[in-house]
Design an enzyme around this catalytic site. Structure first.
Site, PDB file in Angstrom:
ATOM      1  N   LYS A  61     -10.641  -4.509  18.864  1.00  0.00           N
ATOM      2  CA  LYS A  61      -9.216  -4.831  19.050  1.00  0.00           C
ATOM      3  C   LYS A  61      -8.778  -4.603  20.506  1.00  0.00           C
ATOM      4  CE  LYS A  61      -8.172  -3.756  14.220  1.00  0.00           C
ATOM      5  NZ  LYS A  61      -7.069  -3.989  13.274  1.00  0.00           N
TER       6      LYS A  61
ATOM      7  N   ASP B  29      -4.077  -6.551   5.135  1.00  0.00           N
ATOM      8  CA  ASP B  29      -5.027  -7.420   5.832  1.00  0.00           C
ATOM      9  C   ASP B  29      -4.962  -8.852   5.307  1.00  0.00           C
ATOM     10  OD1 ASP B  29      -6.103  -5.543   7.592  1.00  0.00           O
ATOM     11  OD2 ASP B  29      -7.336  -4.678   6.000  1.00  0.00           O
TER      12      ASP B  29
ATOM     13  N   ASN C 116       0.847  -1.200   0.000  1.00  0.00           N
ATOM     14  CA  ASN C 116       0.000   0.000   0.000  1.00  0.00           C
ATOM     15  C   ASN C 116       0.878   1.244   0.000  1.00  0.00           C
ATOM     16  OD1 ASN C 116       0.582   0.798   2.830  1.00  0.00           O
ATOM     17  ND2 ASN C 116      -0.328  -1.212   3.222  1.00  0.00           N
TER      18      ASN C 116
ATOM     19  N   LYS D 134     -13.453  -0.442  15.870  1.00  0.00           N
ATOM     20  CA  LYS D 134     -12.091  -1.040  15.940  1.00  0.00           C
ATOM     21  C   LYS D 134     -11.515  -0.903  17.341  1.00  0.00           C
ATOM     22  CE  LYS D 134     -10.697  -0.655  11.138  1.00  0.00           C
ATOM     23  NZ  LYS D 134     -10.079   0.141  10.105  1.00  0.00           N
TER      24      LYS D 134
ATOM     25  N   LYS E  57       8.934 -16.724 -10.962  1.00  0.00           N
ATOM     26  CA  LYS E  57       8.112 -15.626 -11.457  1.00  0.00           C
ATOM     27  C   LYS E  57       6.908 -16.193 -12.223  1.00  0.00           C
ATOM     28  CE  LYS E  57       8.240 -11.648 -14.473  1.00  0.00           C
ATOM     29  NZ  LYS E  57       8.875 -11.076 -15.635  1.00  0.00           N
TER      30      LYS E  57
ATOM     31  N   ILE F  27      -1.943  -7.679  14.182  1.00  0.00           N
ATOM     32  CA  ILE F  27      -0.800  -7.448  15.075  1.00  0.00           C
ATOM     33  C   ILE F  27      -1.219  -6.692  16.335  1.00  0.00           C
ATOM     34  CG2 ILE F  27       1.474  -6.334  15.264  1.00  0.00           C
ATOM     35  CD1 ILE F  27       1.575  -6.713  12.100  1.00  0.00           C
TER      36      ILE F  27
HETATM   37  O1  PMT Z   1       2.845   6.044   6.591  1.00  0.00           O
HETATM   38  P1  PMT Z   1       2.231   7.363   6.149  1.00  0.00           P
HETATM   39  O2  PMT Z   1       2.388   7.588   4.672  1.00  0.00           O
HETATM   40  O3  PMT Z   1       2.745   8.510   6.970  1.00  0.00           O
HETATM   41  O4  PMT Z   1       0.655   7.281   6.408  1.00  0.00           O
HETATM   42  C1  PMT Z   1       0.159   7.179   7.693  1.00  0.00           C
HETATM   43  C2  PMT Z   1      -1.002   6.178   7.782  1.00  0.00           C
HETATM   44  C3  PMT Z   1      -2.178   6.715   6.993  1.00  0.00           C
HETATM   45  C4  PMT Z   1      -0.560   4.820   7.238  1.00  0.00           C
HETATM   46  C5  PMT Z   1      -1.327   6.041   9.305  1.00  0.00           C
HETATM   47  O5  PMT Z   1      -1.680   7.279   9.802  1.00  0.00           O
HETATM   48  C6  PMT Z   1      -2.441   5.024   9.546  1.00  0.00           C
HETATM   49  O6  PMT Z   1      -3.622   5.322   9.469  1.00  0.00           O
HETATM   50  N1  PMT Z   1      -2.038   3.763   9.834  1.00  0.00           N
HETATM   51  C7  PMT Z   1      -2.957   2.641   9.997  1.00  0.00           C
HETATM   52  C8  PMT Z   1      -3.332   2.104   8.643  1.00  0.00           C
HETATM   53  C9  PMT Z   1      -4.216   0.883   8.749  1.00  0.00           C
HETATM   54  O7  PMT Z   1      -3.772  -0.188   8.431  1.00  0.00           O
HETATM   55  O8  PMT Z   1      -5.385   1.095   9.290  1.00  0.00           O
HETATM   56  P2  PMT Z   1      -6.514  -0.052   9.533  1.00  0.00           P
HETATM   57  O9  PMT Z   1      -7.722   0.722   9.876  1.00  0.00           O
HETATM   58  O10 PMT Z   1      -6.539  -0.986   8.376  1.00  0.00           O
HETATM   59  O11 PMT Z   1      -5.958  -0.858  10.776  1.00  0.00           O
HETATM   60  C10 PMT Z   1      -6.347  -0.559  12.120  1.00  0.00           C
HETATM   61  C11 PMT Z   1      -5.194  -0.790  13.059  1.00  0.00           C
HETATM   62  O12 PMT Z   1      -4.869  -2.170  13.084  1.00  0.00           O
HETATM   63  C12 PMT Z   1      -3.923  -0.069  12.688  1.00  0.00           C
HETATM   64  O13 PMT Z   1      -3.313   0.356  13.871  1.00  0.00           O
HETATM   65  C13 PMT Z   1      -3.085  -1.157  12.025  1.00  0.00           C
HETATM   66  O14 PMT Z   1      -1.670  -0.930  12.223  1.00  0.00           O
HETATM   67  C14 PMT Z   1      -3.516  -2.376  12.777  1.00  0.00           C
HETATM   68  N2  PMT Z   1      -3.451  -3.632  12.024  1.00  0.00           N
HETATM   69  C15 PMT Z   1      -4.191  -3.806  10.908  1.00  0.00           C
HETATM   70  C16 PMT Z   1      -4.154  -5.035  10.259  1.00  0.00           C
HETATM   71  C17 PMT Z   1      -3.346  -6.071  10.771  1.00  0.00           C
HETATM   72  N3  PMT Z   1      -3.259  -7.228  10.185  1.00  0.00           N
HETATM   73  N4  PMT Z   1      -2.617  -5.853  11.877  1.00  0.00           N
HETATM   74  C18 PMT Z   1      -2.656  -4.660  12.504  1.00  0.00           C
HETATM   75  O15 PMT Z   1      -1.971  -4.464  13.519  1.00  0.00           O
END
Ligand code: PMT
Length: 406
Positions: free
Chosen positions: A344, A282, A213, A340, A292, A310
């Site tokens: 979580k 995700d 991403n 969330k 490849k 995580i």
């Molecule tokens: O890196 P930059 O370019 O500065 O951009 C910042 C950002 C937009 C990436 C950052 O501010 C941000 O929003 N990060 C979280 C992105 C995300 O994955 O959001 P989510 O809503 O999908 O996940 C929710 C939370 O669960 C997040 O804390 C994520 O780190 C965590 N997560 C998600 C999926 C997973 N498998 N494990 C996780 O720990």
């Protein structure tokens, strides 16, 4: 003395019998978590060897101004900019006179001229030299200097090495270290262990392709710097990014979500606050091709499987740290973020609207709303660096005052 954690200290040693006590000063500063670089004058080397100070500080000792080899390492201007504080202990009458004159005729005086860091001196000399009106005049002039953050520690009164009794003894190392620590406000997160995830993850499809991403890591890296500024010990678990990590973090580079989970679980028992700023994929391809994948039909099908969550895993750990997640949303931000937070089992969630092009992913700015079970706070558009400092302040408040005491 947590105020000294992560502080960058130049310890200048000048020629005087009290130089032998500087070894103990280095030891105490290191014990307090400071990063110490020792700079010696030629006179100092007559009293104590650079090797002793190198062994205690864990860094090469600097003593010459015009040494091409040393300049190729950390040059004198770089060293001057590096320091948070310069402590000269012992500071001889001769050094004080040269400092007052603004001379730059050796490395230590040049550093004092070139650095904007706070300067502290611990005078040490024979009592007659201390009483001498030129020395007193020089000290007065130093104290009168406007714009210079200058502190004079001591001297103590008592029996001197030469047999005289009176003022001129260098302060004892414990008192000196404490005086230095008192110059720093206790950081909001002094001594607190913070782990931060940042950047994207990469989920391999085959040896040359992956799913990922647009996360640049800027938000997570800015949080790491802000936590360091607040006195924390910071571990940064980073997916692949092109930006430079703050110099005082413990950096752990990872690639996939599963690598990130492994690194996070290793840190969890050692961490007080966990902040998940990473944009973790995700899903990942169920199988990773060894070779490849060749182009064949017009479409291709791939089965994806869910990655481990995580931040949720860390939040459920038996040695659970204070746990903070981010929520990247494009719609119904309030509803999704709150859901969330609950699902979580987080202490706080920081929601950003990633439908906007000017904030969120890969931009220098961000705007967020932070939610906790019974409250929320908005942070309007600002640079990620400024936002990180504001967020760390809020996180520190909530970490130190858990819900029932707020
Ligand atoms: O890196 P930059 O370019 O500065 O951009 C910042 C950002 C937009 C990436 C950052 O501010 C941000 O929003 N990060 C979280 C992105 C995300 O994955 O959001 P989510 O809503 O999908 O996940 C929710 C939370 O669960 C997040 O804390 C994520 O780190 C965590 N997560 C998600 C999926 C997973 N498998 N494990 C996780 O720990």
């Amino acid at each position: 003395m947590q105020q000294l954690t992560n502080k960058r200290i130049i310890l200048g040693i000048t020629g005087g019998i009290a130089a032998y006590k500087s070894a103990e000063v280095v030891r105490l500063l290191k014990k307090s978590g400071a990063d110490v670089r020792v700079v010696m004058t030629n006179g100092a080397k007559e009293f104590i060897t650079p090797l002793t100070l190198q062994a205690l500080s864990g860094n090469p000792v600097h003593h010459t101004l015009l040494n091409p080899e040393a300049e190729a390492g950390m040059g004198h201007i770089e060293l001057a900019k590096w320091a948070d504080v310069i402590l000269v202990a012992p500071a001889s009458a001769n050094f004080i006179a040269r400092l007052t004159q603004g001379l730059g005729d050796d490395l230590l005086t040049t550093l004092c001229l070139a650095s904007e860091a706070t300067l502290a001196i611990a005078p040490a000399m024979n009592q007659a030299m201390w009483h001498n009106e030129t020395t007193q005049y020089n000290l007065q002039r130093l104290q009168d200097l406007k714009g210079r953050k200058l502190h004079i520690f001591g001297p103590a009164d008592g029996q001197q090495a030469c047999g005289d009794v009176g003022p001129g003894r260098m302060l004892e190392p414990e008192l000196l270290t404490q005086s230095l620590a008192n110059l720093f406000d206790r950081g909001m997160l002094a001594g607190v262990r913070v782990t931060i995830t940042a950047g994207p993850t990469r989920e391999a499809i085959d040896p040359v392709r992956y799913i990922s991403n647009h996360s640049s890591g800027k938000m997570g890296y800015a949080l790491a710097q802000a936590a360091i500024d607040a006195g924390a010990h910071v571990t940064l678990i980073s997916g692949p990014v092109t930006i430079k990590a703050p110099s005082r973090v413990h950096l752990v580079n990872v690639s996939s979500a599963r690598d990130m989970l492994e690194a996070a679980l290793q840190q969890t028992p050692e961490c007080d606050i966990f902040i998940a700023a990473a944009a973790v994929a995700d899903y990942r391809p169920m199988t990773v091709a060894n070779q490849k994948i060749k182009k064949s039909g017009d479409t291709i099908e791939m089965t994806l499987v869910k990655n481990p969550d995580i931040v949720a895993t860390v939040a459920q750990h038996e040695q659970r740290p204070f746990t903070i997640g981010f929520a990247a949303e494009t719609q119904d931000i309030d509803t999704y973020a709150r859901s969330k937070l609950a699902r979580k089992q987080l202490d706080l969630i920081i929601a950003n609207d990633v439908s906007r092009q000017d904030i969120g992913f890969n931009s220098d700015n961000n705007a967020v709303t932070v939610y906790w079970p019974d409250g929320q706070q908005d942070f309007a558009d600002r640079s990620k660096n400024a936002l990180a400092h504001d967020l760390i302040e809020l996180i520190a408040q909530r970490y130190h005052n858990p819900p029932h005491t707020v």
